[in-house]
Design a protein around this motif. Sequence first.
Motif: not given
Length: 579
Positions: A392-403
């Motif tokens: 899950d946390d590796s998957k959620r890394m995709q949101y870092i640029p958007g964050l």
Amino acid sequence: MDNITTSLAFSMFSNKGVYALLLGSGISRNSGIPTGWDVVMDLLKKLSVLEGNTSVENLEDWFIEKYKEEPDYSNLLEKLASTPSERLNIMKPYFDISETDSENGLKKPTLAHQHIAKLVKKGLIKVIITTNFDKLLEKALDLENIQPQVIKHFTDIQGAMPLVHSQCTIIKINGDYMDSRFLNTKTELQDYDISLKEYLSTIFNDFGIISCGWSGKWDRALLESIRQTNNYRFGSYWCYLRNCEPELIELAKNRKGQILQIDSADKFFFEIFEKIQALEYLNDNHPLNADIAVARIKKYITKEENKILLFDLLTYEAKELDRKRRLKFNAGLYPNKENLKPVLDYYISNLDIILPMSITTTIWGEEYHHEYLLKVLKIITEPINFIGSLYDDSKRMQYIPGLFVFYSIGISCIINQNYTLLNKIFQLKIFKVPEDYSKVFIVEKLHSFTIDRDVANSILEKNYKTPLSTYLHENLKPFFQDITSNDQEFIENFCIFEYYISLNYLSKQPRITSWAPVGEYIWRHAWRNDEDYIENHFSQAEILQNDWAPLISGMFNSSYEHYRDIRNKLIDFLRQVHF
């Protein structure tokens, strides 16, 4: 033709100033200035009248029968006038603009002349060789505020500015119709003065050639000058309308160039100019660094007519960031420092352009620019499809640029008190998972706990109370140095925005949910002994109630009662939070 013109346009764009134009009478055809054959027929008519033949049906046959030779420009002039000055007076009416010409819009620069002048202005063309006597090219250049260096006789070469230092040099190899020294008889066109031949040889060796409106058939000395050059550095393009003369085919073959059939000179130069503009536009929308990007944002944002340019500039950079985001994404990586820190570093390294662009657009933009920023957020936060096992946390890394972009826009909204845009980013929805029609509010994906607290601390090798929030703070602060007066001002606006995230997260959740992402405000607030900036900000709601700016913008359903319920719910939750 399209593939060749595209190739030529790209070559001109990539090699500014290396191509010289070689122009003939065809370039002026649409201006109303007669072609060489039109002049021949008119001169035939004049000659027949002078000799008392006023009713000749076929002037060409009459001339052949009488003089035992084919009529052409040269031999007709020789029979009508014996000196250059006399020939000048014969030729002037063909080129001067009469009152009738002016009324009918004739003998003015054509589209071809106009686009050539625009290419010169861009620095793409510096040298133009022409067999024409007219001044249409000079007039077109004058409209672009360009004063060319004109070589109209071999004696003009001595003392001329070097080609590389002149914005534009026109070589009128046969002269100018206003100069009695112009060349037009066969004898005069048979050979050039040695200084002109050497001058042309330098051009044909050092420059690529784009020939248009010139058949290569009659100008023998020019033809020989081209043939004798064999050390050329750049390619050549030889345009023709209907039938390509053997001379052009031979020149193209010898110079390893290309022959190119065109519909007209006007259309050819228009297409070249349009394609180069497209390349410039693409290049403009690929900023080299943040300073250039911000400068372009500021330039475009001030005028509504530039809104398309601004939109394209922002979305281009967003798509580039999204491409890089997807390139590095791997939900199958075990979520530890060794695997995820390189991903985080890569994402952060690619934010140096999009963040200042987003901040500048938020601070200085108008309301119609809001949709551009929402588009940017959607592009870089849409979920990425992944096949296979995942963490899950590796998957959620995709949101870092958007964050990071979400925070940069949100903090800018707080600074600028732009609650309309602030509400819009909280109302923005994205797909929950790839290829799914269900959507979630973006704030449900982008917040300070997007990455689990322990995982974030492990990646960063820290023991922060709010690791992702603090990481955002540390990395965003440099981008706001020119906007906030000091570090404390940035901290206050940062924390207020995170407090809005907590409120809006709760507002979007089912009523049974009491958890909310918290940020640095939860522990920074506890350290403060002076004025409580968060309480001061949100106390305005109690005073103004439904007239409070965030509620007027539509936040919290524009209801003070709804806001009050959410705020109380958050306060209850915060009392239970312990680090």
